[in-house]
Design a protein around this motif. Structure first.
Motif, PDB file in Angstrom:
ATOM      1  N   GLY A 215       0.809  -1.223   0.000  1.00 61.61           N
ATOM      2  CA  GLY A 215       0.000   0.000   0.000  1.00 61.61           C
ATOM      3  C   GLY A 215       0.838   1.265   0.000  1.00 61.61           C
ATOM      4  N   GLY A 216       2.149   1.105  -0.220  1.00 59.72           N
ATOM      5  CA  GLY A 216       3.039   2.268  -0.307  1.00 59.72           C
ATOM      6  C   GLY A 216       3.976   2.390   0.879  1.00 59.72           C
ATOM      7  N   ALA A 217       3.656   1.694   1.986  1.00 58.66           N
ATOM      8  CA  ALA A 217       4.516   1.720   3.179  1.00 58.66           C
ATOM      9  C   ALA A 217       4.515   0.319   3.787  1.00 58.66           C
ATOM     10  CB  ALA A 217       4.005   2.723   4.200  1.00 58.66           C
ATOM     11  N   THR A 218       5.692  -0.178   4.170  1.00 56.90           N
ATOM     12  CA  THR A 218       5.759  -1.516   4.760  1.00 56.90           C
ATOM     13  C   THR A 218       5.495  -1.438   6.269  1.00 56.90           C
ATOM     14  OG1 THR A 218       8.148  -1.397   5.068  1.00 56.90           O
ATOM     15  CG2 THR A 218       7.374  -2.341   2.996  1.00 56.90           C
ATOM     16  N   GLU A 219       5.118  -2.567   6.828  1.00 55.77           N
ATOM     17  CA  GLU A 219       4.684  -2.634   8.229  1.00 55.77           C
ATOM     18  C   GLU A 219       5.739  -3.371   9.059  1.00 55.77           C
ATOM     19  OE1 GLU A 219       3.381  -1.804  11.214  1.00 55.77           O
ATOM     20  OE2 GLU A 219       1.745  -1.136   9.913  1.00 55.77           O
ATOM     21  N   ILE A 220       5.664  -3.235  10.366  1.00 54.87           N
ATOM     22  CA  ILE A 220       6.588  -3.950  11.260  1.00 54.87           C
ATOM     23  C   ILE A 220       5.895  -5.183  11.856  1.00 54.87           C
ATOM     24  CG2 ILE A 220       8.027  -1.940  11.789  1.00 54.87           C
ATOM     25  CD1 ILE A 220       6.456  -1.703  14.445  1.00 54.87           C
ATOM     26  N   PHE A 221       6.713  -6.116  12.327  1.00 54.86           N
ATOM     27  CA  PHE A 221       6.251  -7.416  12.810  1.00 54.86           C
ATOM     28  C   PHE A 221       5.215  -7.333  13.945  1.00 54.86           C
ATOM     29  CE2 PHE A 221       6.745 -11.554  14.857  1.00 54.86           C
ATOM     30  CZ  PHE A 221       6.910 -12.431  13.792  1.00 54.86           C
ATOM     31  N   PRO A 222       5.445  -6.506  14.983  1.00 59.41           N
ATOM     32  CA  PRO A 222       4.531  -6.535  16.134  1.00 59.41           C
ATOM     33  C   PRO A 222       3.099  -6.077  15.835  1.00 59.41           C
ATOM     34  CG  PRO A 222       6.623  -5.499  16.728  1.00 59.41           C
ATOM     35  CD  PRO A 222       6.614  -5.632  15.238  1.00 59.41           C
ATOM     36  N   THR A 223       2.889  -5.370  14.726  1.00 67.24           N
ATOM     37  CA  THR A 223       1.530  -4.964  14.369  1.00 67.24           C
ATOM     38  C   THR A 223       0.685  -6.189  14.009  1.00 67.24           C
ATOM     39  OG1 THR A 223       2.423  -2.895  13.512  1.00 67.24           O
ATOM     40  CG2 THR A 223       0.201  -3.462  12.799  1.00 67.24           C
ATOM     41  N   CYS A 224       1.367  -7.250  13.556  1.00 66.51           N
ATOM     42  CA  CYS A 224       0.654  -8.427  13.048  1.00 66.51           C
ATOM     43  C   CYS A 224       0.795  -9.657  13.936  1.00 66.51           C
ATOM     44  CB  CYS A 224       1.154  -8.758  11.648  1.00 66.51           C
ATOM     45  SG  CYS A 224       1.082  -7.338  10.543  1.00 66.51           S
ATOM     46  N   GLY A 324      -0.060   0.737  13.280  1.00 68.81           N
ATOM     47  CA  GLY A 324       1.353   0.539  13.016  1.00 68.81           C
ATOM     48  C   GLY A 324       1.845   1.622  12.076  1.00 68.81           C
ATOM     49  N   PRO A 325       3.155   1.672  11.819  1.00 68.09           N
ATOM     50  CA  PRO A 325       3.726   2.767  11.024  1.00 68.09           C
ATOM     51  C   PRO A 325       3.295   2.785   9.548  1.00 68.09           C
ATOM     52  CG  PRO A 325       5.413   1.171  11.654  1.00 68.09           C
ATOM     53  CD  PRO A 325       4.179   0.811  12.420  1.00 68.09           C
TER      54      PRO A 325
END
Ligand SMILES: [Zn+2]
Ligand SMILES: [Zn+2]
Length: 427
Positions: A215-224, A324-325
Motif C-alpha cells: 500500500g506504499g509503506a511496509t509494516e513492522i512485525f509486532p503490528t501483526c 502501526g507505522p
C-alpha cells in the motif's frame, strides 16, 4: 547423489497420514515394486533410502488442498528417501528430500511461471530462508495466541509447527508435489542461480515475511504477530531512492495517506505485471492499492456476530485505537448498543469485518447517517483502505515492478529487508 550432498540440508516433508498406505517404488531402490503398509503391523519407524540418485516412488491417495474447494486425492511421485512413522492408528509418510530439489518443486507450484526471473530468484531466497528455519524447529505449541481482557480481544495467527517432520506438503506450509509434475524451467533456473543463498541477520536466518501489496509503506512485525521486533523488518516507503514516510500512526496522517495515491513501486495497475505475479489473478480486481468497502451498521453487526460470536447489538462506531507505522490498525474499538470491545491484531480485524478477509487493516472509517422513507435511521460505514495483506517484508507487486524497472533480486531483497545479509547457507 550430487557430489556436494553432504554439505546440503535434507528436509523432512510430511506427505500424508492414513491407517493404510500404498507405495510403489518405481526406480532407484534396492527392491522396486508396489508395497502395502498397515499401521497395525508397523512397530517402529521404517526409513527406506534409495540406492541411486534418480530414485522415484509413488504414494497413493494423497489429499491435496485440504479444506480448500479444490480438495482431491491423487497419487503423487517423489524423489529421495521415504520414512514411515507409526502414529496411533495411522502411518505418517515422510519424504526426506534435498532442500534445493524441494525448492524447485514448491517454486513451480506456488509461483506463476510467467513472473520475471529476478522476482522468482528473490522468492527462491525467501523460500529457502523460510524452509531452513523450519528444519529441526518442531514444536507442539500452537501459535494462535490470544490476550483477552474484559474489554479487549487481541489475537494473532502464526503457522503452527509440526511435530514429526519439518514441513507438510500442503498450503499450510508450502505446496509440494515432489516430482509429480515437471518443475517449470523458470523455477529451476531461479533456484539454481541462487543455490544456497539465504537472508541472515546477526548470524541467524531471517524470518523473511512477504505479502501482496504494502500500500506504499511496509509494516513492522509486532503490528501483526507477537511483540518481537526484527531489525530487518522495518517500516519505510516502498520507493527508491528513499523518501521519508509521514507519521501514519495518527488518524490525520493515516487519512491523508490513504485518501491519496502516493508514488510507490506497488502503485501500479499494469494488468500484465499483476497477472504475471499473482496466481489465479482476477484481472478485474486492480483496485487494491487503494480500495473501499461500504456496508450498513446492521450488515457489519451481522458479519461480526458470525465471525467472532460477539453480539454488539447495533454498531454505533468503529474507532482505530492503535496503528502501526504503515497505517495498519492493530487495535480497533467497536462500540455497539450492547457491547463495546477493542479487537486486534491486524488479521483478526480483517477477518471479522469481511465475509472473506478485508484487503488490509490500513483503513479509515467514515460514518454516515440518513433517514429512510419509512422514517428509520440508517447508519452506513465506509472503510477506505490501502494495500493487500499484512505489509511486512517483501511487497510482491512492488518487487515485480522493481524487476520491470531493471532492479535485480539482490537489490529487491536489500530494499525490502534492510540490514539483512544475503549469504550462502552451504556450498
Ligand atoms: Zn504445514
Ligand atoms: Zn509495496
Amino acid at each position: 547423489m550430487t557430489s556436494n550432498h553432504n554439505t546440503r540440508s535434507r528436509l523432512a516433508v510430511g506427505l500424508m497420514s492414513a491407517p493404510e498406505v500404498d507405495i510403489n517404488f518405481i526406480s532407484g531402490f534396492e527392491s522396486n515394486g508396489p508395497r502395502h503398509f498397515e499401521a497395525g503391523s508397523l512397530e517402529s519407524r521404517l526409513l527406506i533410502e534409495p540406492a541411486s540418485a534418480d530414485s522415484v516412488f509413488e504414494v497413493g491417495g494423497i489429499t491435496i488442498g485440504v479444506g480448500f474447494h479444490w480438495q482431491q486425492r491423487q497419487a503423487q511421485r517423489f524423489a529421495g528417501a521415504v520414512e514411515l512413522v507409526p502414529d496411533g492408528d495411522n502411518i505418517v509418510v515422510i519424504n526426506h528430500v534435498d532442500v534445493e530439489d524441494y525448492l524447485c518443486s514448491v517454486i513451480s507450484s506456488e509461483m506463476n511461471a510467467n513472473s520475471p526471473l529476478e522476482f522468482l530468484k528473490a522468492h527462491a531466497v525467501i523460500s529457502r530462508s523460510w524452509v531452513l528455519r523450519q528444519i529441526g524447529n518442531r514444536h507442539t505449541e500452537i501459535n494462535d495466541t490470544a490476550r483477552c481482557g474484559a474489554d479487549e480481544i487481541i489475537r494473532w495467527y502464526d503457522r503452527e509447527d509440526h511435530t514429526l517432520f519439518d514441513v507438510c506438503a500442503d498450503d499450510h506450509c508450502q505446496r509440494y508435489q515432489g516430482v509429480t509434475r515437471v518443475s517449470t524451467p523458470a523455477a529451476v533456473e531461479a533456484v539454481k542461480s541462487t543455490a544456497g543463498l539465504v537472508l541472515t541477520h546477526g548470524g541467524e536466518i531471517c524470518d523473511a515475511r512477504f505479502s501482496k501489496c504494502c500500500g506504499g509503506a511496509t509494516e513492522i512485525f509486532p503490528t501483526c504477530w507477537d511483540n518481537e521486533e526484527h531489525p530487518y523488518l522495518k517500516s519505510f516507503r516502498d520507493i527508491l531512492p528513499p523518501q521519508p514516510l509521514p507519521d501514519l500512526t495518527t488518524e490525520k496522517g493515516a487519512a491523508k495517506w490513504i485518501l491519496s495515491r502516493p508514488d510507490a513501486f506497488c502503485n501500479t495497475s499494469d494488468k500484465t505485471l499483476l497477472g504475471n505475479v499473482l496466481n489465479n489473478f482476477d484481472r478485474t480486481t486492480t483496485d487494491f492499492y487503494r480500495w473501499e468497502v461500504t456496508a450498513t451498521a446492521d450488515e457489519f453487526a451481522a458479519l461480526i456476530l458470525e465471525k467472532s460470536g460477539l453480539d454488539f447489538g447495533e454498531i454505533v462506531d468503529m474507532t482505530p485505537v492503535e496503528r502501526g507505522p504503515s497505517g495498519r490498525i492493530c487495535r480497533l474499538k467497536i462500540t455497539g448498543s450492547r457491547l463495546t470491545k477493542t479487537i486486534g491484531k491486524e488479521l483478526e480485524i480483517r477477518r471479522i469485518l469481511s465475509p472473506s478477509h478485508l484487503y488490509s487493516s490500513a483503513f479509515i472509517v467514515e460514518k454516515s447517517e440518513k433517514i429512510a422513507d419509512n422514517g428509520k435511521k440508517i447508519t452506513t460505514f465506509t472503510l477506505r483502505g490501502a494495500g493487500w495483506g499484512h505489509g511486512v517484508g517483501l511487497c510482491q507487486i512492488g518487487a515485480a515492478a522493481m524487476c520491470d524497472a531493471g532492479y535485480g533480486f539482490r537489490q529487491i531483497l536489500e530494499h525490502y529487508y534492510p540490514e539483512a545479509t544475503i549469504q550462502k547457507a552451504y556450498e
